[in-house]
Design a protein around this motif. Structure first.
Motif, PDB file in Angstrom:
ATOM      1  N   TRP A  67     -46.708-113.141  14.058  1.00  0.00           N
ATOM      2  CA  TRP A  67     -46.531-113.894  12.645  1.00  0.00           C
ATOM      3  C   TRP A  67     -46.900-113.208  11.488  1.00  0.00           C
ATOM      4  O   TRP A  67     -46.171-112.773  10.456  1.00  0.00           O
ATOM      5  N   HIS A  68     -48.016-112.418  11.940  1.00  0.00           N
ATOM      6  CA  HIS A  68     -48.625-111.174  10.579  1.00  0.00           C
ATOM      7  C   HIS A  68     -47.955-110.243  10.474  1.00  0.00           C
ATOM      8  O   HIS A  68     -47.423-110.009   9.271  1.00  0.00           O
ATOM      9  N   MET A  69     -47.254-109.638  11.762  1.00  0.00           N
ATOM     10  CA  MET A  69     -46.306-108.558  11.366  1.00  0.00           C
ATOM     11  C   MET A  69     -45.000-108.712  10.734  1.00  0.00           C
ATOM     12  O   MET A  69     -44.402-108.207   9.933  1.00  0.00           O
ATOM     13  N   LEU A  70     -44.573-109.973  11.070  1.00  0.00           N
ATOM     14  CA  LEU A  70     -43.195-110.554  10.703  1.00  0.00           C
ATOM     15  C   LEU A  70     -43.281-110.767   8.914  1.00  0.00           C
ATOM     16  O   LEU A  70     -42.726-110.353   8.245  1.00  0.00           O
ATOM     17  N   GLU A  71     -44.466-111.642   8.822  1.00  0.00           N
ATOM     18  CA  GLU A  71     -44.543-112.045   7.379  1.00  0.00           C
ATOM     19  C   GLU A  71     -45.055-110.790   6.461  1.00  0.00           C
ATOM     20  O   GLU A  71     -44.549-110.705   5.461  1.00  0.00           O
ATOM     21  N   ASP A  72     -45.774-110.116   7.002  1.00  0.00           N
ATOM     22  CA  ASP A  72     -46.477-108.994   6.054  1.00  0.00           C
ATOM     23  C   ASP A  72     -45.638-107.725   6.012  1.00  0.00           C
ATOM     24  O   ASP A  72     -45.741-106.819   5.119  1.00  0.00           O
ATOM     25  N   PHE A  73     -44.738-107.366   7.214  1.00  0.00           N
ATOM     26  CA  PHE A  73     -44.055-106.065   7.162  1.00  0.00           C
ATOM     27  C   PHE A  73     -42.560-106.180   7.527  1.00  0.00           C
ATOM     28  O   PHE A  73     -41.720-105.690   6.828  1.00  0.00           O
ATOM     29  N   LEU A  74     -42.177-106.841   8.634  1.00  0.00           N
ATOM     30  CA  LEU A  74     -40.967-107.025   9.131  1.00  0.00           C
ATOM     31  C   LEU A  74     -39.972-107.650   8.202  1.00  0.00           C
ATOM     32  O   LEU A  74     -38.722-107.134   8.108  1.00  0.00           O
ATOM     33  N   VAL A  75     -40.209-108.718   7.939  1.00  0.00           N
ATOM     34  CA  VAL A  75     -39.363-109.585   7.060  1.00  0.00           C
ATOM     35  C   VAL A  75     -39.330-108.768   5.800  1.00  0.00           C
ATOM     36  O   VAL A  75     -37.908-108.784   5.348  1.00  0.00           O
ATOM     37  N   PRO A  76     -40.175-108.306   4.909  1.00  0.00           N
ATOM     38  CA  PRO A  76     -39.864-107.474   3.926  1.00  0.00           C
ATOM     39  C   PRO A  76     -38.938-106.395   4.137  1.00  0.00           C
ATOM     40  O   PRO A  76     -38.185-106.212   3.373  1.00  0.00           O
ATOM     41  N   LEU A  77     -39.137-105.894   5.303  1.00  0.00           N
ATOM     42  CA  LEU A  77     -38.149-104.677   5.428  1.00  0.00           C
ATOM     43  C   LEU A  77     -36.898-105.129   5.832  1.00  0.00           C
ATOM     44  O   LEU A  77     -35.956-104.503   5.313  1.00  0.00           O
ATOM     45  N   ALA A  78     -36.648-106.098   6.357  1.00  0.00           N
ATOM     46  CA  ALA A  78     -35.401-106.809   6.627  1.00  0.00           C
ATOM     47  C   ALA A  78     -34.673-107.360   5.201  1.00  0.00           C
ATOM     48  O   ALA A  78     -33.569-107.156   5.185  1.00  0.00           O
ATOM     49  N   LEU A  79     -35.475-107.565   4.350  1.00  0.00           N
ATOM     50  CA  LEU A  79     -34.827-108.190   3.152  1.00  0.00           C
ATOM     51  C   LEU A  79     -34.776-107.096   1.886  1.00  0.00           C
ATOM     52  O   LEU A  79     -34.224-107.201   1.018  1.00  0.00           O
ATOM     53  N   ALA A  80     -35.369-105.919   2.222  1.00  0.00           N
ATOM     54  CA  ALA A  80     -35.572-104.818   1.214  1.00  0.00           C
ATOM     55  C   ALA A  80     -34.185-104.222   0.816  1.00  0.00           C
ATOM     56  O   ALA A  80     -33.965-104.124  -0.231  1.00  0.00           O
ATOM     57  N   GLU A  81     -33.122-104.283   1.845  1.00  0.00           N
ATOM     58  CA  GLU A  81     -31.783-103.749   1.514  1.00  0.00           C
ATOM     59  C   GLU A  81     -30.928-104.189   2.364  1.00  0.00           C
ATOM     60  O   GLU A  81     -31.404-104.535   3.588  1.00  0.00           O
ATOM     61  N   PRO A  82     -29.409-104.089   1.907  1.00  0.00           N
ATOM     62  CA  PRO A  82     -28.396-104.569   2.875  1.00  0.00           C
ATOM     63  C   PRO A  82     -28.430-103.705   4.196  1.00  0.00           C
ATOM     64  O   PRO A  82     -29.061-102.762   4.239  1.00  0.00           O
ATOM     65  N   ILE A  83     -27.967-104.571   5.356  1.00  0.00           N
ATOM     66  CA  ILE A  83     -27.948-103.682   6.598  1.00  0.00           C
ATOM     67  C   ILE A  83     -26.432-103.736   7.132  1.00  0.00           C
ATOM     68  O   ILE A  83     -25.812-104.744   6.972  1.00  0.00           O
ATOM     69  N   HIS A  84     -26.114-102.405   7.494  1.00  0.00           N
ATOM     70  CA  HIS A  84     -24.795-102.307   7.911  1.00  0.00           C
ATOM     71  C   HIS A  84     -24.496-102.299   9.285  1.00  0.00           C
ATOM     72  O   HIS A  84     -23.477-102.766   9.694  1.00  0.00           O
ATOM     73  N   HIS A  85     -25.440-101.996  10.064  1.00  0.00           N
ATOM     74  CA  HIS A  85     -25.432-102.362  11.667  1.00  0.00           C
ATOM     75  C   HIS A  85     -27.110-102.631  12.040  1.00  0.00           C
ATOM     76  O   HIS A  85     -27.784-101.988  11.652  1.00  0.00           O
ATOM     77  N   PRO A  86     -27.170-103.392  13.223  1.00  0.00           N
ATOM     78  CA  PRO A  86     -28.530-103.757  13.514  1.00  0.00           C
ATOM     79  C   PRO A  86     -29.312-102.517  13.923  1.00  0.00           C
ATOM     80  O   PRO A  86     -30.542-102.348  13.863  1.00  0.00           O
ATOM     81  N   GLU A  87     -28.591-101.305  14.290  1.00  0.00           N
ATOM     82  CA  GLU A  87     -29.280-100.222  14.682  1.00  0.00           C
ATOM     83  C   GLU A  87     -30.032 -99.710  13.496  1.00  0.00           C
ATOM     84  O   GLU A  87     -30.995 -99.000  13.717  1.00  0.00           O
ATOM     85  N   GLU A  88     -29.697 -99.998  12.099  1.00  0.00           N
ATOM     86  CA  GLU A  88     -30.216 -99.543  11.027  1.00  0.00           C
ATOM     87  C   GLU A  88     -31.490-100.222  10.828  1.00  0.00           C
ATOM     88  O   GLU A  88     -32.402 -99.605  10.198  1.00  0.00           O
ATOM     89  N   LEU A  89     -31.588-101.629  11.180  1.00  0.00           N
ATOM     90  CA  LEU A  89     -32.860-102.172  11.345  1.00  0.00           C
ATOM     91  C   LEU A  89     -34.053-101.431  12.094  1.00  0.00           C
ATOM     92  O   LEU A  89     -34.962-101.463  11.991  1.00  0.00           O
ATOM     93  N   ALA A  90     -33.219-101.409  13.461  1.00  0.00           N
ATOM     94  CA  ALA A  90     -34.319-100.713  14.302  1.00  0.00           C
ATOM     95  C   ALA A  90     -34.867 -99.715  13.736  1.00  0.00           C
ATOM     96  O   ALA A  90     -36.185 -99.242  14.172  1.00  0.00           O
ATOM     97  N   LYS A  91     -34.092 -98.629  13.272  1.00  0.00           N
ATOM     98  CA  LYS A  91     -34.570 -97.533  12.720  1.00  0.00           C
ATOM     99  C   LYS A  91     -35.605 -97.663  11.692  1.00  0.00           C
ATOM    100  O   LYS A  91     -36.477 -97.051  11.613  1.00  0.00           O
ATOM    101  N   ARG A  92     -35.119 -98.584  10.810  1.00  0.00           N
ATOM    102  CA  ARG A  92     -36.160 -99.107   9.551  1.00  0.00           C
ATOM    103  C   ARG A  92     -37.537 -99.344  10.270  1.00  0.00           C
ATOM    104  O   ARG A  92     -38.673 -99.092   9.586  1.00  0.00           O
ATOM    105  N   PHE A  93     -37.433-100.180  11.364  1.00  0.00           N
ATOM    106  CA  PHE A  93     -38.662-100.596  11.837  1.00  0.00           C
ATOM    107  C   PHE A  93     -39.505 -99.724  12.672  1.00  0.00           C
ATOM    108  O   PHE A  93     -40.735 -99.873  12.961  1.00  0.00           O
ATOM    109  N   SER A  94     -38.876 -98.533  13.083  1.00  0.00           N
ATOM    110  CA  SER A  94     -39.706 -97.282  13.704  1.00  0.00           C
ATOM    111  C   SER A  94     -40.830 -96.749  12.936  1.00  0.00           C
ATOM    112  O   SER A  94     -41.670 -96.049  13.338  1.00  0.00           O
TER     113      SER A  94
END
Ligand SMILES: O=C(O)CCC(=O)c1ccccc1C(=O)O
Ligand SMILES: [Mg+2]
Length: 375
Positions: A67-94
Motif C-alpha cells: 500500500w505504501h509503495m503504491l500510494e507514495d511511489f507507483l501510483v504517482p508514476l503511473a499517473l505522471a505521463e501517458p503510457i503507450h505500452h505496459p512495458e513502458e510502465l515496467a521500465k518506469r518502475f525500474s
C-alpha cells in the motif's frame, strides 16, 4: 495506443479461505490483499491484484508495504505521463528497487486496460496461444497423513493434472512414501518453501525413489549457490520459486545449474512483462516453466491464466478453481476446472467480469488517486 489513466482506486480486501492452508513457514486462514483499479478517460477499468500476504513469511513484502509503495511511489508514476505500452510502465518502475508485488499489481491493471482498449484477450496481448491450460493443485500440510490422503483423493477425482504436497522437516520422506503407495501413478511433487539447508542433502536425496516431478525451493531464497551444489546430488529436478525475483536471477540460476525448472509468479518477479522475459529465456534454454499461485482471488487468478497460455508454460501450474479457495470469488464467471483444464476466456482483457457487489462486500477501506491531484 495511448493509455491515459484518469484515476486509480486502491481497495483493501479481506476474504476468508474455505480451509486453512499450512506451509513450512505458517498457516493462512484468510487472504488480505490490495485490489488495484485503473480507470481511463473513457471510463474503461483495468484490474490488478497484489499477491503480497499480510505477514512477511513468504517474502519481505506485505499488504501494508505494498500500500505504501503504491500510494507514495507507483501510483504517482503511473499517473505522471501517458503510457503507450505496459512495458513502458515496467521500465518506469525500474527506478524503484524491488517491491515486486506492488509493481506487479498496478502493472497488471494497466495490462488489462491495454488489452481491453485493443479489444483482445490479455493472453493474446501477451503472445499466448493455448486455448486451455492444464492445472494442478497445491495441498497444504495436514494434521495427519490420513487427512492428506483423503484430500488428495478428492483432487485426483476432480481431475487435477498433478498434486503438489507441502513438506518440511518431520513431514517429508515418510509422508511422501505413504502418498506414493496410495497413488502410485499420480504426477506428484513436493514444495519445501526453503525449510532445508545443504546439511539435509541426504534427506532430500531420500525423496528420489518416489519419482517426483520436481522438488520446489528446498533451500533458502537467497541461495542459488547451495541449490547449485544440491542439484547434482539429486535425480529429482529442483524447481525454484522464492529464489527467482527477476530475469537476472533466472539467468544466474540456469548458468549455475541451481535448478532445472522454474516456477514463475507474476507478483514475485515484478509483473507480466518480466514474467514473459523469464518465460522466453527459459524457452531458449530448454527449461520448462509453470505458473505458481499465491492464494489469489479472481483478478490475480485471471492474470495467472493469461500468462500460462504462453507455450513454455509446459507443466501444470497451481491455478486451481475459485471454489478450491473461496465460498464466493470476486469475478464472474468463477474460474472452473474440468478434467484438469481451465478454458481460457476470450473476452477482452482478463476475460472475466469483476463482480463489484462482491468486491464491495470484501472491501475494508479504499482510496482514490486522481491524475490532477498527483501529476
Ligand atoms: O494454490 C496456490 O495459490 C498456491 C499455494 C502455494 O503453494 C503457496 C501458497 C502461499 C505461499 C506460497 C506458496 C508456494 O507456492 O510456495
Ligand atoms: Mg512454492
Amino acid at each position: 495506443m495511448t493509455i491515459d489513466i484518469e484515476y486509480v482506486i486502491l481497495r483493501h480486501l479481506q476474504m476468508k479461505l474455505k480451509a486453512p492452508f499450512t506451509t513450512s513457514f505458517g498457516t493462512f486462514q484468510r487472504k488480505e490483499f490490495i485490489l488495484v483499479e485503473v480507470v481511463d478517460r473513457d471510463g474503461v477499468s483495468g484490474w490488478g491484484e497484489s499477491v503480497a500476504f499480510a505477514a512477511p513469511w513468504y517474502s519481505e513484502e506485505t499488504v501494508k508495504t505494498n500500500w505504501h509503495m503504491l500510494e507514495d511511489f507507483l501510483v504517482p508514476l503511473a499517473l505522471a505521463e501517458p503510457i503507450h505500452h505496459p512495458e513502458e510502465l515496467a521500465k518506469r518502475f525500474s527506478a524503484i528497487r524491488q517491491n515486486n508485488m506492488a509493481k506487479a499489481a498496478i502493472e497488471g491493471a494497466v495490462w488489462d486496460l491495454y488489452a481491453k482498449r485493443l479489444g483482445v484477450p490479455l493472453c493474446q496481448a501477451l503472445g499466448g496461444t493455448k486455448k486451455d491450460i492444464e492445472v494442478g493443485v497445491s495441498i497444504g500440510i495436514q494434521p495427519t497423513v490420513a487427512d492428506l490422503l483423503q484430500v488428495i483423493e478428492r483432487y485426483v477425482a476432480q481431475g487435477y493434472r498433478r498434486i503438489k504436497v507441502k513438506i518440511k522437516p518431520g513431514w517429508d520422506v515418510d509422508v511422501i512414501r505413504d502418498v506414493r503407495r496410495a497413488f502410485p501413478d499420480v504426477p506428484l511433487m513436493a514444495d519445501a518453501n526453503s525449510a532445508y539447508t545443504l546439511a539435509d542433502a541426504d534427506r532430500l536425496k531420500a525423496l528420489d525413489e518416489f519419482g517426483l516431478l520436481m522438488i520446489e525451493q528446498p533451500l533458502a531464497a537467497d541461495d542459488l549457490l547451495d541449490h547449485a551444489r544440491l542439484q547434482p546430488l539429486l535425480h529429482t529436478p529442483i524447481c525454484l520459486d522464492e529464489s527467482i525475483r527477476s530475469y537476472d536471477d533466472a539467468r544466474k540460476a540456469l548458468d549455475l545449474g541451481s535448478c532445472r525448472i522454474i516456477n514463475i509468479k507474476i507478483g514475485r518477479v515484478g509483473g507480466l512483462w518480466e514474467a514473459k522475459r523469464i518465460h522466453d529465456l527459459c524457452a531458449e534454454r530448454g527449461v520448462p516453466v509453470w505458473c505458481g499461485g499465491m492464494l489469489e482471488a479472481g483478478v490475480g487468478r485471471a492474470h495467472n491464466i493469461a500468462i500460462t497460455t504462453l507455450e513454455n508454460f509446459a507443466l501444470p501450474g497451481d491455478t486451481a478453481a475459485s471454489s478450491h479457495y473461496w465460498e464466493r470469488d470476486i469475478i464472474t464467471p468463477e474460474v472452473e476446472v474440468q478434467g484438469g483444464l481451465i478454458r481460457v476466456p476470450d473476452a477482452p482483457g482478463i476475460g472475466y467480469d469483476v463482480d463489484r457487489r462482491q468486491v464491495e462486500r470484501y472491501t475494508q477501506f479504499a482510496k482514490v488517486f486522481h491524475r490532477t491531484a498527483t501529476a
